[in-house]
Design an enzyme around this catalytic site. Structure first.
Site, PDB file in Angstrom:
ATOM      1  N   SER A   1       0.933  -1.291   0.033  1.00 48.12           N
ATOM      2  CA  SER A   1       0.260   0.048   0.061  1.00 48.12           C
ATOM      3  C   SER A   1       0.951   1.103   0.178  1.00 48.12           C
ATOM      4  O   SER A   1       1.681   1.406   1.008  1.00 48.12           O
ATOM      5  CB  SER A   1      -0.822   0.074   1.441  1.00 48.12           C
ATOM      6  OG  SER A   1      -1.695  -1.027   1.503  1.00 48.12           O
TER       7      SER A   1
ATOM      8  N   ASN B   1       2.412   3.297  10.973  1.00 49.03           N
ATOM      9  CA  ASN B   1       1.813   3.787  12.304  1.00 49.03           C
ATOM     10  C   ASN B   1       2.136   2.832  13.584  1.00 49.03           C
ATOM     11  O   ASN B   1       2.966   1.985  13.327  1.00 49.03           O
ATOM     12  CB  ASN B   1       0.127   3.561  12.243  1.00 49.03           C
ATOM     13  CG  ASN B   1      -0.046   2.118  11.720  1.00 49.03           C
ATOM     14  OD1 ASN B   1      -0.111   1.712  10.661  1.00 49.03           O
ATOM     15  ND2 ASN B   1      -0.713   1.354  12.648  1.00 49.03           N
TER      16      ASN B   1
ATOM     17  N   HIS C   1      -3.234   0.818  -4.712  1.00 47.05           N
ATOM     18  CA  HIS C   1      -2.750  -0.116  -5.533  1.00 47.05           C
ATOM     19  C   HIS C   1      -3.043   0.058  -6.950  1.00 47.05           C
ATOM     20  O   HIS C   1      -4.301   0.397  -7.167  1.00 47.05           O
ATOM     21  CB  HIS C   1      -3.074  -1.611  -5.028  1.00 47.05           C
ATOM     22  CG  HIS C   1      -2.617  -2.096  -3.524  1.00 47.05           C
ATOM     23  ND1 HIS C   1      -1.408  -2.738  -3.527  1.00 47.05           N
ATOM     24  CD2 HIS C   1      -3.025  -1.698  -2.439  1.00 47.05           C
ATOM     25  CE1 HIS C   1      -1.273  -2.911  -2.081  1.00 47.05           C
ATOM     26  NE2 HIS C   1      -2.516  -2.430  -1.592  1.00 47.05           N
TER      27      HIS C   1
ATOM     28  N   ALA D   1       3.087  -2.383   3.871  1.00 52.66           N
ATOM     29  CA  ALA D   1       2.926  -1.352   5.008  1.00 52.66           C
ATOM     30  C   ALA D   1       2.563  -2.085   6.364  1.00 52.66           C
ATOM     31  O   ALA D   1       1.716  -3.072   6.383  1.00 52.66           O
ATOM     32  CB  ALA D   1       1.742  -0.139   4.561  1.00 52.66           C
TER      33      ALA D   1
ATOM     34  N   MET E   1      -1.350  -7.238   7.233  1.00 51.62           N
ATOM     35  CA  MET E   1      -2.334  -7.896   6.544  1.00 51.62           C
ATOM     36  C   MET E   1      -1.944  -8.730   5.249  1.00 51.62           C
ATOM     37  O   MET E   1      -2.805  -9.003   4.515  1.00 51.62           O
ATOM     38  CB  MET E   1      -3.699  -7.002   6.191  1.00 51.62           C
ATOM     39  CG  MET E   1      -4.132  -6.227   7.764  1.00 51.62           C
ATOM     40  SD  MET E   1      -5.415  -5.302   6.981  1.00 51.62           S
ATOM     41  CE  MET E   1      -5.431  -4.292   8.652  1.00 51.62           C
ATOM     42  N   SER E   2      -0.497  -8.835   5.202  1.00 50.70           N
ATOM     43  CA  SER E   2      -0.297  -9.591   3.832  1.00 50.70           C
ATOM     44  C   SER E   2       1.094  -9.969   3.844  1.00 50.70           C
ATOM     45  O   SER E   2       1.368 -10.564   4.878  1.00 50.70           O
ATOM     46  CB  SER E   2      -0.135  -8.289   2.825  1.00 50.70           C
ATOM     47  OG  SER E   2       1.018  -7.345   3.191  1.00 50.70           O
TER      48      SER E   2
ATOM     49  N   HIS F   1      -6.871   3.177   6.954  1.00 50.72           N
ATOM     50  CA  HIS F   1      -6.406   3.252   5.644  1.00 50.72           C
ATOM     51  C   HIS F   1      -5.892   4.205   5.212  1.00 50.72           C
ATOM     52  O   HIS F   1      -4.889   4.502   4.505  1.00 50.72           O
ATOM     53  CB  HIS F   1      -7.297   2.473   5.088  1.00 50.72           C
ATOM     54  CG  HIS F   1      -6.564   1.731   3.523  1.00 50.72           C
ATOM     55  ND1 HIS F   1      -5.740   0.911   3.589  1.00 50.72           N
ATOM     56  CD2 HIS F   1      -7.149   2.270   2.085  1.00 50.72           C
ATOM     57  CE1 HIS F   1      -5.223   0.735   2.142  1.00 50.72           C
ATOM     58  NE2 HIS F   1      -6.178   1.724   1.425  1.00 50.72           N
TER      59      HIS F   1
ATOM     60  N   TYR G   1      -8.151 -10.996   2.824  1.00 46.58           N
ATOM     61  CA  TYR G   1      -9.305 -10.355   3.384  1.00 46.58           C
ATOM     62  C   TYR G   1     -10.372  -9.966   2.243  1.00 46.58           C
ATOM     63  O   TYR G   1     -11.595  -9.692   2.488  1.00 46.58           O
ATOM     64  CB  TYR G   1      -9.123  -9.328   4.457  1.00 46.58           C
ATOM     65  CG  TYR G   1      -8.178  -7.916   3.899  1.00 46.58           C
ATOM     66  CD1 TYR G   1      -8.929  -7.080   2.993  1.00 46.58           C
ATOM     67  CD2 TYR G   1      -7.113  -7.839   4.078  1.00 46.58           C
ATOM     68  CE1 TYR G   1      -8.353  -5.902   2.227  1.00 46.58           C
ATOM     69  CE2 TYR G   1      -6.402  -6.671   3.631  1.00 46.58           C
ATOM     70  CZ  TYR G   1      -7.047  -5.798   2.777  1.00 46.58           C
ATOM     71  OH  TYR G   1      -6.246  -4.653   2.348  1.00 46.58           O
ATOM     72  N   GLU G   2      -9.853  -9.789   1.155  1.00 42.52           N
ATOM     73  CA  GLU G   2     -10.657  -9.602  -0.164  1.00 42.52           C
ATOM     74  C   GLU G   2     -11.706 -10.829  -0.437  1.00 42.52           C
ATOM     75  O   GLU G   2     -12.799 -10.445  -1.048  1.00 42.52           O
ATOM     76  CB  GLU G   2      -9.776  -8.915  -1.119  1.00 42.52           C
ATOM     77  CG  GLU G   2      -9.193  -7.497  -0.947  1.00 42.52           C
ATOM     78  CD  GLU G   2      -8.203  -7.129  -1.969  1.00 42.52           C
ATOM     79  OE1 GLU G   2      -8.649  -7.063  -3.159  1.00 42.52           O
ATOM     80  OE2 GLU G   2      -6.823  -7.282  -1.714  1.00 42.52           O
TER      81      GLU G   2
ATOM     82  N   HIS H   1      -5.391  -9.312  -1.420  1.00 41.11           N
ATOM     83  CA  HIS H   1      -5.212  -9.779   0.069  1.00 41.11           C
ATOM     84  C   HIS H   1      -6.108 -10.818   0.458  1.00 41.11           C
ATOM     85  O   HIS H   1      -7.285 -10.850  -0.136  1.00 41.11           O
ATOM     86  CB  HIS H   1      -5.513  -8.542   0.911  1.00 41.11           C
ATOM     87  CG  HIS H   1      -4.521  -7.663   0.712  1.00 41.11           C
ATOM     88  ND1 HIS H   1      -4.691  -6.394  -0.370  1.00 41.11           N
ATOM     89  CD2 HIS H   1      -3.394  -6.957   1.417  1.00 41.11           C
ATOM     90  CE1 HIS H   1      -3.637  -5.294  -0.046  1.00 41.11           C
ATOM     91  NE2 HIS H   1      -2.979  -5.851   0.779  1.00 41.11           N
TER      92      HIS H   1
HETATM   93  N1  HPA Z   1      -2.289  -3.411  11.461  1.00 45.38           N
HETATM   94  C1  HPA Z   1      -2.332  -4.068  10.250  1.00 45.38           C
HETATM   95  N2  HPA Z   1      -1.810  -3.671   9.007  1.00 45.38           N
HETATM   96  C2  HPA Z   1      -1.406  -2.480   8.735  1.00 45.38           C
HETATM   97  C3  HPA Z   1      -1.210  -1.907   9.928  1.00 45.38           C
HETATM   98  C4  HPA Z   1      -1.525  -2.162  11.359  1.00 45.38           C
HETATM   99  O1  HPA Z   1      -1.396  -1.431  12.017  1.00 45.38           O
HETATM  100  N3  HPA Z   1      -0.700  -0.447   9.622  1.00 45.38           N
HETATM  101  C5  HPA Z   1      -0.366  -0.956   8.095  1.00 45.38           C
HETATM  102  N4  HPA Z   1      -0.976  -1.937   7.885  1.00 45.38           N
END
Ligand code: HPA
Length: 267
Positions: A28, A229, A58, A110, A205-206, A241, A82-83, A80
């Site tokens: 991302s 973050n 993306h 990310a 998440m990837s 996001h 989750y999609e 991903h």
């Molecule tokens: N958690 C999960 N996926 C992420 C995060 C997070 O804090 N930041 C960027 N992708």
């Protein structure tokens, strides 16, 4: 002909026969790296069976060409788990990379940090991972090859090369353990504390399903997280996001320098 062989034929007809030395998967907010590659871009929609990556930030295309004198194949727009609920959603793109002759894969993502010393904007090289999402992209695979050893899943030689490149650029690249959560909801503060106890340094998440698939296919791989973050509960900043996409470019500029140096110096 298998689907990956067919697609690889189609791609070579458009981009040329030379096998890409490195595959790159962009996370991302890291999509602009694809624009740095001088070569041929092919939209996933022109590659039947490629996932329709629905996440904003993306660009769903494969770019094949030169970056720092190396032939690379860049997958912008990963799909991903989750999609779709399918952990093997990136299997075909990875099979196609292999069919093109690619043997090494660099993944980017990310991620949220669990370490104060790794604030937003910093990078982390994955030394290892935890598949906390509780599924596996090889479930249902019938061949004996499904029993993939994962001891050196994050390739020591590629990691050493990336670390050397980071050092040469004067950019900190600490190693750490990435914990894969399914998403798409972010973690709770309790989940972040649990991940810390389990030995994680970052969450995302990837990447983990792709590393498992890559090892299954015999590709060597290494992955770098761009920290966007702090994990939930570790800072006052709200997690979203939008925030991920806004923060990714901070680390992405550093990551681009490392990748360029890495490719330029790769033997
Ligand atoms: N958690 C999960 N996926 C992420 C995060 C997070 O804090 N930041 C960027 N992708």
């Amino acid at each position: 002909m298998s689907r990956s062989a067919e697609l690889s034929r189609l791609i070579r007809d458009r981009a040329g026969e030379e096998p890409p030395e490195y595959g790159l998967i962009l996370g991302s907010g890291l999509g602009h790296l694809a624009a740095a590659v001088e070569g041929v871009a092919i939209l996933y929609s022109d590659l039947p069976g490629f996932p329709h990556a629905g996440v904003s930030g993306h660009v769903p295309q494969l770019v094949i060409g030169q970056l720092e004198g190396r032939r690379v194949a860049v997958l912008g727009g990963r799909a991903h788990y989750y999609e779709s609920g399918r952990a093997d959603v990136m299997r075909l793109p990875l099979e196609v990379l292999k069919a093109l002759g690619t043997r090494q894969l660099i993944l980017t993502n990310a991620a949220g940090s669990l370490r104060a010393a790794m604030p937003p904007g910093s990078l982390m090289l994955l030394s290892d991972h935890i598949a906390f999402a509780g599924t596996n992209p090889l479930i249902g695979e019938a061949s004996e090859a499904r029993f993939v050893p994962m001891s050196d899943a994050h390739d020591p030689t590629l990691r050493a090369g990336l670390k050397a490149a980071a050092e040469a650029e004067g950019i900190a690249l600490p190693e750490g353990v990435y914990c894969w959560f399914s998403g798409p909801s972010f973690e709770t503060p309790a989940e972040i504390r649990a991940a810390r106890i389990l030995g994680a340094d970052a969450v995302g998440m990837s990447t983990v399903p792709e590393v498992i698939l890559a090892r299954f296919l015999g590709l060597r791989c290494a992955a770098v997280s761009v920290i966007t973050n702090m994990g939930a509960g570790l800072s006052d900043e709200a997690i979203s996001h939008e925030h991920t996409k806004a923060m990714a470019p901070l680390g992405a500029a550093k990551l681009e320098r490392i990748l360029r140096r890495f490719l330029g110096q790769a033997a």
